[in-house]
Design a protein around this motif. Structure first.
Motif, PDB file in Angstrom:
ATOM      1  N   GLU A 193     -13.195 -13.072  39.949  1.00  0.00           N
ATOM      2  CA  GLU A 193     -11.842 -12.796  39.448  1.00  0.00           C
ATOM      3  C   GLU A 193     -11.241 -11.560  40.120  1.00  0.00           C
TER       4      GLU A 193
ATOM      5  N   SER B 124      -3.207 -13.491  35.383  1.00  0.00           N
ATOM      6  CA  SER B 124      -3.056 -12.621  36.550  1.00  0.00           C
ATOM      7  C   SER B 124      -2.220 -13.297  37.604  1.00  0.00           C
TER       8      SER B 124
ATOM      9  N   SER C 223      -8.363 -22.539  41.019  1.00  0.00           N
ATOM     10  CA  SER C 223      -7.705 -21.244  41.178  1.00  0.00           C
ATOM     11  C   SER C 223      -6.442 -21.162  40.329  1.00  0.00           C
TER      12      SER C 223
ATOM     13  N   ARG D 247      -5.766 -18.582  37.160  1.00  0.00           N
ATOM     14  CA  ARG D 247      -4.641 -17.645  37.074  1.00  0.00           C
ATOM     15  C   ARG D 247      -3.853 -17.865  35.790  1.00  0.00           C
TER      16      ARG D 247
ATOM     17  N   ASN E 278      -5.343 -13.851  45.926  1.00  0.00           N
ATOM     18  CA  ASN E 278      -5.039 -15.282  45.831  1.00  0.00           C
ATOM     19  C   ASN E 278      -5.768 -16.024  46.943  1.00  0.00           C
TER      20      ASN E 278
END
Length: 256
Positions: free
Chosen positions: A201, A249, A240, A244, A205
């Motif tokens: 984490e 985040s 992913s 998020r 990106n």
């Protein structure tokens, strides 16, 4: 996640289970609180196998099963060693250290047994670099104020290099060219780093890394292996996005 190579992964599991049984017990008994996610159980062996399937003119080489297992042994040994904390009392039995050392030793013997010693130096180099990554993680990330380049350095060393070498080995055993080996190594590097970003984490990106992985795969002819790898990249991207949304985040995008 890796349905197209499930039968081969089952063979890797059988290979590994024989090595996890010691005279004094099973790996799970000696390191009872050690657990891996499904992805970490299969990622490196699957990359060895799927890289080989990019070249369907070559039938499955039994050494691919062995090398998939060896890649997993190295990853597990490193993960087990990482469980040892700096402040752990010396009076506490360090079974994880002994088990990790055993797994490292076993991989060397298996390379010898299966006429794969040409990979000893590259694998040993990756192990050294992974240890450097662990030290860098503690110094730069856990104890410091990390910058983006610090995260990327650690991700490359701890996650990217082994997955990159796994892909290179899989292609090599299937008879690919030197140029294709290099492409596979770069693909695996980016996939490993992208997975590390999600697992840890980190505020990065993985989208750019996954896109570059797709570009590399596009240079290979159509095959079931290529399509399976593309599907896997898509799965990682979906993971992913979900991560998020779950964590809330919004990491910055780095398209290295």
């Amino acid at each position: 996640m890796f349905a197209s190579v499930q039968s081969e992964l089952n063979q890797v599991t059988v290979f590994l289970e024989k090595l996890y049984r010691f005279k004094s017990g099973h790996l799970a008994q000696l390191v009872p609180d050690f657990r891996l996610s499904e992805a970490d159980q299969h990622l490196r062996p699957a990359l060895v196998l799927l890289a080989g399937k990019l070249f369907p003119q070559h039938s499955l080489d039994s050494r691919q099963i062995v090398m998939g297992g060896i890649a997993q042994l190295i990853f597990m040994a490193q993960e087990i060693h990482n469980k040892i904390t700096d402040d752990c009392p010396k009076s506490v039995p360090q079974f994880p250290v002994l088990v990790g050392d055993y797994l490292f030793a076993v991989f060397c013997k298996k390379l010898y047994d299966h006429d794969l010693l040409e990979w000893l130096d590259p694998l040993a180099d990756v192990i050294c670099r992974m240890n450097e990554g662990g030290m860098a993680r503690r110094r730069l990330i856990e104890e410091g104020s990390p910058r983006e380049e610090d995260y990327l350095q650690v991700l490359k060393l701890e996650y990217g290099l082994l997955t990159g070498l796994s892909c290179r080995i899989g292609g090599h055993l299937a008879g690919c060219t030197r140029e294709q080996e290099e492409d596979l190594a770069q693909f695996g590097l980016r996939i490993g780093m992208a997975w590390g970003m999600m697992k840890q984490e980190y505020p990065i990106n993985p989208k750019g890394f996954l896109e570059k992985g797709r570009e590399i795969l596009a240079s290979f002819p159509f095959s079931q292996g290529r399509e399976a790898l593309l599907d896997f990249v898509d799965e990682l991207e979906q993971m992913s996005i979900k991560l998020r949304l779950t964590t809330g985040s919004v990491p910055g995008a780095l398209a290295t």
